[in-house]
Design a protein around this motif. Sequence first.
Motif, PDB file in Angstrom:
ATOM      1  N   VAL A 127     -10.229   5.518   2.025  1.00  0.00           N
ATOM      2  CA  VAL A 127      -9.295   4.398   1.950  1.00  0.00           C
ATOM      3  C   VAL A 127      -8.679   4.175   3.321  1.00  0.00           C
ATOM      4  CG1 VAL A 127      -7.231   3.461   0.873  1.00  0.00           C
ATOM      5  CG2 VAL A 127      -8.766   4.915  -0.460  1.00  0.00           C
ATOM      6  N   ASP A 128      -8.900   2.980   3.833  1.00  0.00           N
ATOM      7  CA  ASP A 128      -8.249   2.562   5.080  1.00  0.00           C
ATOM      8  C   ASP A 128      -6.958   1.849   4.674  1.00  0.00           C
ATOM      9  OD1 ASP A 128      -7.395   1.503   7.455  1.00  0.00           O
ATOM     10  OD2 ASP A 128      -9.138   0.198   7.756  1.00  0.00           O
ATOM     11  N   MET A 129      -5.821   2.485   4.875  1.00  0.00           N
ATOM     12  CA  MET A 129      -4.561   1.924   4.417  1.00  0.00           C
ATOM     13  C   MET A 129      -4.198   0.621   5.132  1.00  0.00           C
ATOM     14  SD  MET A 129      -3.383   3.641   1.908  1.00  0.00           S
ATOM     15  CE  MET A 129      -3.941   5.141   1.085  1.00  0.00           C
ATOM     16  N   THR A 130      -4.794   0.403   6.313  1.00  0.00           N
ATOM     17  CA  THR A 130      -4.527  -0.879   6.981  1.00  0.00           C
ATOM     18  C   THR A 130      -5.157  -2.045   6.213  1.00  0.00           C
ATOM     19  OG1 THR A 130      -6.482  -0.817   8.428  1.00  0.00           O
ATOM     20  CG2 THR A 130      -4.483   0.295   9.214  1.00  0.00           C
ATOM     21  N   SER A 131      -6.108  -1.747   5.332  1.00  0.00           N
ATOM     22  CA  SER A 131      -6.718  -2.786   4.502  1.00  0.00           C
ATOM     23  C   SER A 131      -5.675  -3.473   3.633  1.00  0.00           C
ATOM     24  CB  SER A 131      -7.809  -2.170   3.613  1.00  0.00           C
ATOM     25  OG  SER A 131      -8.287  -3.099   2.665  1.00  0.00           O
ATOM     26  N   LEU A 132      -4.693  -2.719   3.177  1.00  0.00           N
ATOM     27  CA  LEU A 132      -3.631  -3.291   2.340  1.00  0.00           C
ATOM     28  C   LEU A 132      -2.837  -4.328   3.127  1.00  0.00           C
ATOM     29  CD1 LEU A 132      -2.458   0.083   0.789  1.00  0.00           C
ATOM     30  CD2 LEU A 132      -3.809  -1.678  -0.377  1.00  0.00           C
ATOM     31  N   VAL A 164       2.900   2.022   2.556  1.00  0.00           N
ATOM     32  CA  VAL A 164       2.427   0.891   3.363  1.00  0.00           C
ATOM     33  C   VAL A 164       3.069  -0.399   2.869  1.00  0.00           C
ATOM     34  CG1 VAL A 164       0.403  -0.525   3.926  1.00  0.00           C
ATOM     35  CG2 VAL A 164       0.259   1.967   4.033  1.00  0.00           C
ATOM     36  N   GLY A 165       3.173  -0.527   1.537  1.00  0.00           N
ATOM     37  CA  GLY A 165       3.747  -1.725   0.938  1.00  0.00           C
ATOM     38  C   GLY A 165       2.713  -2.449   0.097  1.00  0.00           C
ATOM     39  N   ILE A 166       2.883  -2.417  -1.211  1.00  0.00           N
ATOM     40  CA  ILE A 166       1.954  -3.079  -2.129  1.00  0.00           C
ATOM     41  C   ILE A 166       2.761  -3.798  -3.202  1.00  0.00           C
ATOM     42  CG2 ILE A 166      -0.047  -1.574  -1.800  1.00  0.00           C
ATOM     43  CD1 ILE A 166       0.888   0.063  -4.184  1.00  0.00           C
ATOM     44  N   ASP A 167       2.077  -4.675  -3.923  1.00  0.00           N
ATOM     45  CA  ASP A 167       2.716  -5.410  -5.013  1.00  0.00           C
ATOM     46  C   ASP A 167       2.478  -4.765  -6.366  1.00  0.00           C
ATOM     47  OD1 ASP A 167       3.652  -7.870  -3.464  1.00  0.00           O
ATOM     48  OD2 ASP A 167       1.529  -7.794  -2.958  1.00  0.00           O
ATOM     49  N   GLY A 168       1.382  -4.013  -6.483  1.00  0.00           N
ATOM     50  CA  GLY A 168       1.067  -3.401  -7.760  1.00  0.00           C
ATOM     51  C   GLY A 168       0.227  -2.154  -7.594  1.00  0.00           C
ATOM     52  N   LEU A 169       0.272  -1.311  -8.629  1.00  0.00           N
ATOM     53  CA  LEU A 169      -0.536  -0.097  -8.686  1.00  0.00           C
ATOM     54  C   LEU A 169      -1.521  -0.211  -9.835  1.00  0.00           C
ATOM     55  CD1 LEU A 169       1.781   3.032  -8.225  1.00  0.00           C
ATOM     56  CD2 LEU A 169      -0.315   2.537  -6.947  1.00  0.00           C
ATOM     57  N   PHE A 170      -2.721   0.291  -9.640  1.00  0.00           N
ATOM     58  CA  PHE A 170      -3.752   0.354 -10.668  1.00  0.00           C
ATOM     59  C   PHE A 170      -4.052   1.829 -10.888  1.00  0.00           C
ATOM     60  CE2 PHE A 170      -7.962   0.600 -12.327  1.00  0.00           C
ATOM     61  CZ  PHE A 170      -8.297  -0.604 -12.916  1.00  0.00           C
TER      62      PHE A 170
END
Length: 265
Positions: free
Chosen positions: A165-170, A215-221
Amino acid sequence: MFLIAGPCAIENRDCVLETAETLNRLCYDLGITLYFKSSFDKANRTSVSARGVGMEEGLQILQEVKEQFGLPIVTDVHESYQCKPVSEVADVLQIPAFLSRQTDLLQAAAATHRIINVKKGQFMAPWDMDGAIHKIEQVSPDAAKEGRIWLTERGSSFGYGRLVVDMTSLAEMRRFGCPVIFDATHSVQQPSSQTGITGGNREMVPCLMRAAVAVGIDGLFIETHPDPDTAISDAANQVRLGDMEKLLRQALQINDVIKTSLKGR
């Protein structure tokens, strides 16, 4: 931050209802918006294996979850013809990662005017998701503006039998202005690592989840199961239902810290 969660595949009614009841109660207590997810057909397995109960029975079970617990539903579509009947039950149509470039499927989903969650292919760069957005907007021009296109990171292929997982992808995908979700369980898959069966390491789910939330996301799966080792799909990477509360509390604590620090800028 919302949550998409449930068993990977619909194995039977009892498993789905038990999981939905537990998640509904937990998310209510924690103040998390829950979208219940389970798949009626796992059509993209490495080898011939159990796929679930099928569309007709699966949609009946998901409709029961919706009515009994008042939860919005997320489920996969694999074929264009599935989009319309599935949209009559599901609030969110999910495009599996392997199908994220399938134009006909994306546009059939767009025609339902439901939310579309596009999972980024393991073979795609984050900026390639712009193509999926444009395909959807050809049919539903206001889909992105109305928040009806979600983008999900689920890891990228790294050689054979491994995802990273490349966290910069988020951060890259957030530039499109669509809600970005992190899939913490599929990201720990080890594809085809067990003689035609996808393996995984659920112990790494909390590590990746904490990093993504920071990193900052809107949702978790997060796929979860009462007894994941017996699950018919993704047994090695689904989270035990009994471990979900601890995991979600961690996510909320980190999310609160990040949002508070950003407000202080």
